[in-house]
Design a protein around this motif. Structure first.
Motif, PDB file in Angstrom:
ATOM      1  N   ILE A  69       3.153 122.813  41.140  1.00 19.58           N
ATOM      2  CA  ILE A  69       3.022 122.351  39.677  1.00 19.58           C
ATOM      3  C   ILE A  69       1.419 122.094  39.449  1.00 19.58           C
ATOM      4  O   ILE A  69       0.857 122.443  38.705  1.00 19.58           O
ATOM      5  N   TRP A 117       7.669 127.408  32.880  1.00 22.47           N
ATOM      6  CA  TRP A 117       8.479 126.398  31.857  1.00 22.47           C
ATOM      7  C   TRP A 117       8.017 125.208  32.141  1.00 22.47           C
ATOM      8  O   TRP A 117       7.802 124.431  31.172  1.00 22.47           O
ATOM      9  N   ILE A 118       7.832 124.679  33.386  1.00 22.55           N
ATOM     10  CA  ILE A 118       7.287 123.225  33.301  1.00 22.55           C
ATOM     11  C   ILE A 118       5.952 123.190  33.037  1.00 22.55           C
ATOM     12  O   ILE A 118       5.542 122.066  32.094  1.00 22.55           O
ATOM     13  N   ALA A 121       6.085 122.948  29.185  1.00 26.43           N
ATOM     14  CA  ALA A 121       6.702 121.718  28.520  1.00 26.43           C
ATOM     15  C   ALA A 121       5.570 120.523  28.708  1.00 26.43           C
ATOM     16  O   ALA A 121       5.538 119.868  27.906  1.00 26.43           O
TER      17      ALA A 121
END
Length: 431
Positions: A69, A117-118, A121
């Protein structure tokens, strides 16, 4: 994301799960010695599955995904450790192979798309801390150049470590000062000091280790004892070279990275340095992978990890990377015995592998911890270092702690989530 990268990552996830299901190759070094125990009927499927889950799941959740991430490229541990689990839990036989392939492919696609997607978000949060999260990896980019010095000191003693450190520092400053070369009035060539310093350290590391000669035959003895297990690897060469080609193609597509250091460098578009790091790392894994392959008859889906360096060099050309990676894995399997015997002649090189792996882990642990503190402080000035320090030390008292490498990214992510919750309920207001 276009269809080709998704197809590559889906095939890779599916095949890795199949290799684990059939006991041909697993990524987790700790799981590799357990697989032959299952294949020979000494333990059952339930024991194998439970062991795989225990060894790998915490690293996926606590290390692979948080580091990924922070850099928007997938750390390969996030995929391969989970495909080890998927393959181990899938049933025996053709039905199990089909289940493993489908589940592995779905998971690999999900982790790639899910990461995006994270990231998307984060943009919807009241306090978007994604830019601060990228700071987790910033010390890694400079700090990684010291790992050859640490490896030299561990293997050859403090004095030679000091010599390596001084050579590295002088090299860095010389390249920093004289590394900008004017080609013409409009064009200049800039030599990266970190990359040259790393290269100098690796050369010293190999020189020092190469001076240690020996006449032992440890690996040759292993080959004689476990010849039937080596033949198990060779008879599955086709599946292994296809998987190796897919690993190289996925790396060339900048989908995956072998380790947090090259991952951070790739995210900064420092491709030469990233390839050097991957190459140096693979030197450390050759003795480990070959020795465990001889003893267990189980290989790694990425081989000695040389294909990651190759994939970076061939970035943007996944088809060529696939073919080149397949050839490299085939040669590794073909030369498995000869390379292992050759390492007996240079025990210093063989032992160097362990010191490389240990030094890289130590450097990563420190740099990711520093980066985590920087990110926490950027998210919430005044309390960031408190959070980082407290979480790190609390983790060490836990009965089931996360690995230290993961604590920097975990601290930054959890603090970012916490400040958003506190902001929504009105307790925290960013300054």
């Amino acid at each position: 994301m276009s269809l080709l990268p998704l197809s590559i990552i889906a095939m890779l996830g599916g095949l890795c799960a199949v290799l684990a299901n059939k006991g041909i190759a697993v990524f987790n070094d700790g799981l590799r010695p357990v697989v032959p125990e299952y294949l020979e009927g000494k333990i059952g499927k339930k024991e194998l599955a439970a062991t795989s889950f225990a060894l790998s799941f915490g690293l996926v959740i606590g290390f692979g995904i948080p580091v990924s991430i922070g850099a928007s490229i997938i750390l390969v541990h996030s995929i391969f450790l989970m495909t080890d689990i998927i393959g181990s839990w899938s049933p025996v036989g053709l039905r199990g192979v089909i289940i493993a392939f489908i589940a592995g492919a779905i998971y690999a696609i999900g982790i790639v798309l899910g990461l995006q997607w994270i990231i998307d978000a984060f943009a919807l949060l009241p306090i978007n801390f994604l830019s601060s999260l990228f700071l987790v990896g910033s010390p890694v980019i400079v700090g990684f150049v010291v790992f050859p010095t640490v490896a030299i000191a561990m293997q050859h003693g403090f004095n030679k470590g000091v010599i390596a450190m001084m050579v590295s520092v002088i090299t860095f400053f010389l390249v920093k000062k004289y590394g900008i070369i004017s080609i013409n009035e409009e064009t200049t060539l800039t030599i990266n000091p970190e990359g040259v310093t790393l290269l100098a350290g690796v050369i010293l590391m190999i020189i020092f280790a190469g001076k240690i000669k020996g006449s032992g035959n440890a690996n040759e003895t292993l080959l004689n004892l476990f010849a039937h297990r080596v033949s198990n690897i060779r008879k599955n060469w086709l599946l292994l070279i296809i998987t190796g080609g897919l690993v190289t193609a996925a790396t060339a597509s900048l989908l995956i990275s072998a380790d947090p250091i090259s991952l951070q460098l790739l995210s900064q578009e420092k491709f030469t340095e990233a390839s050097l790091v991957s190459l140096a790392r693979s030197i450390g894994f050759i003795p480990l992978v070959f020795s465990t392959a001889i003893v267990t008859g189980v290989y790694s889906p990425s081989g000695t990890t040389l294909i990651f360096a190759l994939g970076i060099l061939l970035r943007g050309h996944p088809i060529i990377a696939f073919l080149a990676g397949s050839v490299v894995i085939y040669l590794e399997i073909l030369l498995l015995g000869h390379t292992a015997k050759g390492l007996d002649r240079f025990p210093g090189i063989r032992e160097m592998g362990e010191h490389i792996r240990t030094s890289i882990n130590k450097v990563l642990e420190i740099t990711l911890l520093i980066g985590g503190g920087m990110a926490c402080q950027a998210i919430t000035p005044g309390i960031g270092y408190f959070w980082m320090t407290g979480l790190y030390l609390l983790n060490r008292t836990s009965k089931r702690p996360f690995v230290n490498l993961a604590m920097g990214p975990i601290a930054a992510i959890t603090l970012g989530i916490l400040v958003n919750i506190l902001y929504v309920i009105g307790i925290y207001t960013p300054s």
